[in-house]
Design a protein around this motif. Structure first.
Motif, PDB file in Angstrom:
ATOM      1  N   ASP A   1      17.279 -20.103  11.355  1.00 33.72           N
ATOM      2  CA  ASP A   1      17.761 -21.357  11.382  1.00 33.72           C
ATOM      3  C   ASP A   1      19.236 -21.330  10.838  1.00 33.72           C
ATOM      4  O   ASP A   1      19.278 -21.132   9.769  1.00 33.72           O
ATOM      5  N   GLU A   2      20.171 -21.591  11.523  1.00 34.77           N
ATOM      6  CA  GLU A   2      21.520 -21.523  11.132  1.00 34.77           C
ATOM      7  C   GLU A   2      21.798 -22.645  10.255  1.00 34.77           C
ATOM      8  O   GLU A   2      23.055 -22.495   9.556  1.00 34.77           O
ATOM      9  N   THR A   3      21.215 -23.672  10.280  1.00 37.48           N
ATOM     10  CA  THR A   3      21.670 -24.833   9.256  1.00 37.48           C
ATOM     11  C   THR A   3      21.000 -24.632   7.758  1.00 37.48           C
ATOM     12  O   THR A   3      21.450 -25.282   7.106  1.00 37.48           O
ATOM     13  N   ARG A   4      20.234 -23.626   7.826  1.00 32.82           N
ATOM     14  CA  ARG A   4      19.493 -23.497   6.388  1.00 32.82           C
ATOM     15  C   ARG A   4      20.733 -22.570   5.459  1.00 32.82           C
ATOM     16  O   ARG A   4      20.996 -21.616   5.915  1.00 32.82           O
ATOM     17  N   PRO A   5      20.925 -23.326   4.397  1.00 34.38           N
ATOM     18  CA  PRO A   5      21.880 -22.311   3.547  1.00 34.38           C
ATOM     19  C   PRO A   5      21.117 -21.288   2.788  1.00 34.38           C
ATOM     20  O   PRO A   5      20.124 -21.253   2.845  1.00 34.38           O
ATOM     21  N   ASN A   6      22.268 -20.253   2.457  1.00 38.96           N
ATOM     22  CA  ASN A   6      21.789 -19.192   1.851  1.00 38.96           C
ATOM     23  C   ASN A   6      21.830 -19.399   0.263  1.00 38.96           C
ATOM     24  O   ASN A   6      22.483 -19.618  -0.290  1.00 38.96           O
ATOM     25  N   ILE A   7      20.521 -19.533  -0.192  1.00 40.94           N
ATOM     26  CA  ILE A   7      20.176 -19.807  -1.576  1.00 40.94           C
ATOM     27  C   ILE A   7      20.590 -18.996  -2.654  1.00 40.94           C
ATOM     28  O   ILE A   7      21.476 -19.268  -3.591  1.00 40.94           O
ATOM     29  N   VAL A   8      20.800 -17.574  -2.266  1.00 37.31           N
ATOM     30  CA  VAL A   8      21.104 -16.540  -3.026  1.00 37.31           C
ATOM     31  C   VAL A   8      22.827 -16.942  -3.364  1.00 37.31           C
ATOM     32  O   VAL A   8      23.260 -16.704  -4.348  1.00 37.31           O
ATOM     33  N   LEU A   9      23.396 -17.006  -2.322  1.00 36.47           N
ATOM     34  CA  LEU A   9      24.735 -16.966  -2.093  1.00 36.47           C
ATOM     35  C   LEU A   9      25.183 -18.198  -2.824  1.00 36.47           C
ATOM     36  O   LEU A   9      26.307 -18.278  -3.748  1.00 36.47           O
ATOM     37  N   ASP A  10      24.484 -19.396  -2.779  1.00 35.28           N
ATOM     38  CA  ASP A  10      25.123 -20.621  -3.415  1.00 35.28           C
ATOM     39  C   ASP A  10      24.836 -20.611  -4.868  1.00 35.28           C
ATOM     40  O   ASP A  10      25.403 -21.010  -5.492  1.00 35.28           O
ATOM     41  N   VAL A  11      23.538 -19.964  -5.309  1.00 34.12           N
ATOM     42  CA  VAL A  11      23.350 -19.901  -6.753  1.00 34.12           C
ATOM     43  C   VAL A  11      24.577 -18.891  -7.381  1.00 34.12           C
ATOM     44  O   VAL A  11      25.030 -19.172  -8.296  1.00 34.12           O
ATOM     45  N   MET A  12      24.830 -17.697  -6.802  1.00 31.69           N
ATOM     46  CA  MET A  12      25.771 -16.924  -7.405  1.00 31.69           C
ATOM     47  C   MET A  12      27.364 -17.376  -7.141  1.00 31.69           C
ATOM     48  O   MET A  12      28.077 -17.381  -8.186  1.00 31.69           O
ATOM     49  N   LYS A  13      27.307 -18.466  -6.233  1.00 31.22           N
ATOM     50  CA  LYS A  13      28.658 -18.988  -6.221  1.00 31.22           C
ATOM     51  C   LYS A  13      28.708 -20.047  -7.431  1.00 31.22           C
ATOM     52  O   LYS A  13      30.045 -20.408  -7.991  1.00 31.22           O
ATOM     53  N   SER A  14      27.868 -20.763  -7.433  1.00 29.16           N
ATOM     54  CA  SER A  14      27.559 -22.008  -8.663  1.00 29.16           C
ATOM     55  C   SER A  14      27.909 -20.961  -9.913  1.00 29.16           C
ATOM     56  O   SER A  14      28.655 -21.876 -10.929  1.00 29.16           O
ATOM     57  N   VAL A  15      27.251 -19.965 -10.225  1.00 29.71           N
ATOM     58  CA  VAL A  15      27.511 -19.537 -11.604  1.00 29.71           C
ATOM     59  C   VAL A  15      28.988 -18.713 -11.734  1.00 29.71           C
ATOM     60  O   VAL A  15      29.312 -18.711 -12.773  1.00 29.71           O
TER      61      VAL A  15
ATOM     62  N   ASN B   1      23.295 -19.344 -17.250  1.00 30.31           N
ATOM     63  CA  ASN B   1      23.514 -19.924 -16.221  1.00 30.31           C
ATOM     64  C   ASN B   1      22.847 -19.634 -14.856  1.00 30.31           C
ATOM     65  O   ASN B   1      22.520 -20.704 -14.046  1.00 30.31           O
ATOM     66  N   LEU B   2      22.442 -18.420 -14.759  1.00 29.09           N
ATOM     67  CA  LEU B   2      21.730 -17.904 -13.481  1.00 29.09           C
ATOM     68  C   LEU B   2      20.516 -18.642 -13.502  1.00 29.09           C
ATOM     69  O   LEU B   2      19.794 -18.987 -12.658  1.00 29.09           O
ATOM     70  N   SER B   3      19.716 -18.458 -14.662  1.00 27.36           N
ATOM     71  CA  SER B   3      18.447 -19.024 -14.773  1.00 27.36           C
ATOM     72  C   SER B   3      18.488 -20.641 -14.424  1.00 27.36           C
ATOM     73  O   SER B   3      17.485 -21.051 -13.969  1.00 27.36           O
ATOM     74  N   ALA B   4      19.409 -21.072 -15.025  1.00 28.14           N
ATOM     75  CA  ALA B   4      19.742 -22.723 -15.072  1.00 28.14           C
ATOM     76  C   ALA B   4      19.524 -23.118 -13.561  1.00 28.14           C
ATOM     77  O   ALA B   4      19.202 -24.087 -13.124  1.00 28.14           O
TER      78      ALA B   4
ATOM     79  N   GLU C   1      16.944 -25.203 -11.832  1.00 30.50           N
ATOM     80  CA  GLU C   1      17.379 -26.623 -11.047  1.00 30.50           C
ATOM     81  C   GLU C   1      17.318 -26.577  -9.737  1.00 30.50           C
ATOM     82  O   GLU C   1      16.555 -27.581  -9.367  1.00 30.50           O
ATOM     83  N   ARG C   2      17.498 -25.551  -8.834  1.00 27.83           N
ATOM     84  CA  ARG C   2      17.137 -25.435  -7.378  1.00 27.83           C
ATOM     85  C   ARG C   2      15.539 -25.551  -7.131  1.00 27.83           C
ATOM     86  O   ARG C   2      15.053 -26.174  -6.256  1.00 27.83           O
ATOM     87  N   ALA C   3      14.640 -24.881  -8.110  1.00 31.51           N
ATOM     88  CA  ALA C   3      13.408 -24.574  -7.801  1.00 31.51           C
ATOM     89  C   ALA C   3      12.722 -26.285  -8.228  1.00 31.51           C
ATOM     90  O   ALA C   3      11.898 -26.697  -7.277  1.00 31.51           O
TER      91      ALA C   3
ATOM     92  N   PHE D   1      18.035 -33.373 -12.216  1.00 30.11           N
ATOM     93  CA  PHE D   1      17.962 -32.095 -12.746  1.00 30.11           C
ATOM     94  C   PHE D   1      19.458 -31.531 -12.735  1.00 30.11           C
ATOM     95  O   PHE D   1      19.729 -30.546 -13.471  1.00 30.11           O
ATOM     96  N   LYS D   2      20.213 -31.995 -11.776  1.00 28.16           N
ATOM     97  CA  LYS D   2      21.504 -31.578 -11.768  1.00 28.16           C
ATOM     98  C   LYS D   2      22.263 -31.869 -13.022  1.00 28.16           C
ATOM     99  O   LYS D   2      22.857 -30.998 -13.741  1.00 28.16           O
TER     100      LYS D   2
END
Length: 181
Positions: free
Chosen positions: A32-46, A120-123, A127-129, A141-142
């Protein structure tokens, strides 16, 4: 990078490689191309979060100011009270060399960076979970995640720096008092 010991370097590299290995396949083979990459999003946020770097920056800056203000006193024959910065490893002894002190300071700052990264990674994951389970509470949560990260960063940054900033003032006062410049 000289401040990293082999154990620390391999730990950091292991984390980076694990995240890369976990993140790349899901980006490359996603159905599914519309589904974001969660790992990449989390790492980018951190990585982009300033609270990740604040404690390490405060730690490094305060220790560096303390170390630099102590050098004038050391040249006048004063001893180092902090046992981590003495040749013998005992308090009130001959200080280690300037460059060795800088390596010690960098190592301490890197430890604070590591603490912040883990927090920050665990937060972000937490948050995402919660957001995934309760999407109607996303804003709550944010907000709670920001409060936790800012609180953690402030607390660790304060603890890591307050005594060093005080010591800088004491060193400057002693140097003035004894006419050492």
């Amino acid at each position: 990078m000289r401040a990293f010991t082999n154990g620390k370097r391999s730990f950091v590299l292991s984390i980076v490689m694990a995240l890369f290995i976990v993140g790349v396949p899901s980006a490359s083979f996603a159905q599914d191309e519309t589904r974001p990459n969660i790992v990449l999003d989390v790492m980018k946020s951190v990585v982009l979060d300033p609270t990740t770097y604040a404690p390490a920056t405060l730690s490094y800056t305060s220790q560096r100011m303390d170390w630099n203000s102590s050098q004038v006193l050391f040249k006048a024959g004063w001893l180092e009270h902090n046992s981590r910065y003495t040749v013998s490893g005992r308090a009130d002894d001959t200080p280690i060399g300037y460059d060795a002190g800088l390596r010690q300071i960098r190592g301490d700052a890197l430890l604070h960076l590591q603490e912040s990264l883990v927090n920050n990674l665990s937060a972000q994951i937490f948050e995402r979970a919660l957001t995934q389970k309760y999407p109607q509470r996303r804003k709550l949560f944010k907000t709670l995640s920001w409060i936790e990260r800012i609180s953690f960063s402030s607390y660790v940054g304060y603890l890591a720096s307050v005594n060093h900033f005080r010591q800088v003032q004491k060193n400057q006062e002693m140097a003035r008092q004894y006419g050492i410049q």
